[in-house]
Design an enzyme around this catalytic site. Structure first.
Site, PDB file in Angstrom:
ATOM      1  N   CYS A 116      -3.265   3.086   9.472  1.00  0.00           N
ATOM      2  CA  CYS A 116      -4.367   2.286   8.907  1.00  0.00           C
ATOM      3  C   CYS A 116      -5.551   2.200   9.863  1.00  0.00           C
ATOM      4  O   CYS A 116      -6.620   1.744   9.478  1.00  0.00           O
ATOM      5  CB  CYS A 116      -3.916   0.859   8.615  1.00  0.00           C
ATOM      6  SG  CYS A 116      -2.394   0.695   7.729  1.00  0.00           S
ATOM      7  N   HIS A 127       0.853  -1.197   0.000  1.00  0.00           N
ATOM      8  CA  HIS A 127       0.000   0.000   0.000  1.00  0.00           C
ATOM      9  C   HIS A 127       0.882   1.238   0.000  1.00  0.00           C
ATOM     10  O   HIS A 127       1.921   1.263   0.677  1.00  0.00           O
ATOM     11  CB  HIS A 127      -0.855   0.043   1.279  1.00  0.00           C
ATOM     12  CG  HIS A 127      -2.189  -0.622   1.183  1.00  0.00           C
ATOM     13  ND1 HIS A 127      -2.775  -1.244   2.267  1.00  0.00           N
ATOM     14  CD2 HIS A 127      -3.074  -0.738   0.163  1.00  0.00           C
ATOM     15  CE1 HIS A 127      -3.962  -1.725   1.904  1.00  0.00           C
ATOM     16  NE2 HIS A 127      -4.159  -1.432   0.632  1.00  0.00           N
TER      17      HIS A 127
HETATM   18  N1  ARG Z   1      -4.166  -7.400   6.441  1.00  0.00           N
HETATM   19  C1  ARG Z   1      -4.540  -6.178   5.835  1.00  0.00           C
HETATM   20  C2  ARG Z   1      -4.391  -6.271   4.327  1.00  0.00           C
HETATM   21  O1  ARG Z   1      -3.467  -6.890   3.877  1.00  0.00           O
HETATM   22  C3  ARG Z   1      -3.720  -5.065   6.408  1.00  0.00           C
HETATM   23  C4  ARG Z   1      -4.054  -3.717   5.851  1.00  0.00           C
HETATM   24  C5  ARG Z   1      -3.307  -2.650   6.535  1.00  0.00           C
HETATM   25  N2  ARG Z   1      -3.572  -1.423   5.912  1.00  0.00           N
HETATM   26  C6  ARG Z   1      -2.695  -0.751   5.177  1.00  0.00           C
HETATM   27  N3  ARG Z   1      -3.118   0.358   4.616  1.00  0.00           N
HETATM   28  N4  ARG Z   1      -1.499  -1.205   4.986  1.00  0.00           N
HETATM   29  O2  ARG Z   1      -5.180  -5.752   3.574  1.00  0.00           O
END
Ligand code: ARG
Length: 267
Positions: free
Chosen positions: A262, A167
């Site tokens: 997040c 991300h």
């Molecule tokens: N387990 C989640 C996923 O992989 C974690 C998301 C965390 N959020 C972030 N913006 N990195 O989607």
């Protein structure tokens, strides 16, 4: 879009029940009591910093809902909903849409073939936004962001290349309107060149800061920056720029590939 009011979702059902990124190991379970403590600590610090917080009730069977920053994005009371790439998280979206409708936020959506993961892949400061694509959001998602929010200023579209920083919000953040903090190796050569050519005030962090402490996944509020942790070198750098680091241990959330940023959705 400076942070004043946020939505949070307690980690009641948070756990590692599937693996959709390299951090998630289903044998590395979450210590739920510890996760709740860490989440409460963030909640209390935000409250102390005068951030208004609304709560969305978590739903069983959706262990990643606590990462509500991925729900979509809100600006000028308009909600553009996420369309998750992975089926495992798609069930979250109806809960987000329901909350937004009940709270009078008009809801916008992207077409089903376009993936968009909300503030997971958008970083912002005031009206300025940067969009990221690659492992999660599709490149075309930005067209719908622009259509929904013509008032925002798009400052960059960055291509992410590292699967562990899947991300944009794990790879870069605004510290203030003119300053970016990022991990250079998270980006393709072209995107890195774009950053270096177009932004004057840049802090490039180490691999340890990016991947052990998730420093780019921080929350800047005035002169404070909330983050899991950081190296002494980086902390010295922040001090030099006039910032105070507030460390919020995120050990349980990092097991899932997320950190403090997040846990909030700016509304
Ligand atoms: N387990 C989640 C996923 O992989 C974690 C998301 C965390 N959020 C972030 N913006 N990195 O989607």
């Amino acid at each position: 879009m400076t942070i004043k009011k946020v939505l949070m979702c307690p980690p009641t059902y948070f756990d590692i029940e599937y693996s959709i990124n390299p951090w998630m190991d289903i044998n590395n379970k979450v210590d739920k009591a510890k996760a709740k403590k860490q989440w409460d600590y963030v909640y209390n610090i935000l409250t102390d910093l005068n951030i208004e917080i609304e709560i969305l009730e978590p739903a069983p069977g959706l262990p990643d809902m606590t990462f509500i920053g991925d729900a979509g994005m809100v600006h000028n009371k308009k909600f553009l909903a996420t369309n998750f790439r992975h089926a495992e998280r798609q069930g979250e979206v109806e809960h987000y849409i329901k909350w937004m409708k009940e709270n009078d936020y008009p809801v916008y959506e992207v077409p089903k073939e376009v993936y968009f993961e909300g503030l997971g892949d958008i970083v912002y400061f005031d009206e300025d936004i940067i969009f990221g694509y690659g492992p999660r959001s599709s490149p075309e998602a930005i067209d719908y962001v622009k259509e929904t929010y013509p008032e925002l200023k798009l400052k960059g579209e960055l291509h992410l290349k590292d699967e562990s920083l899947y991300h944009l919000g794990l790879a870069i953040s605004y510290i203030d309107k003119d300053t970016l903090l990022y991990y250079p190796d998270a980006f393709t050569e072209e995107s890195l060149k774009f950053l270096r050519d177009n932004f004057e005030r840049r802090i490039e962090c180490s691999e340890k800061d990016a991947k052990e402490y998730f420093v780019c996944n921080n929350i800047p509020i005035g002169n404070n920056i909330l983050m899991d942790n950081c190296t002494e070198e980086l902390e010295a750098e922040f001090t030099k720029w006039g910032y105070k680091v507030i460390k919020t241990d995120m050990s349980e959330f990092k097991k899932s590939g997320g950190s403090v940023r997040c846990l909030i959705l700016s509304i």
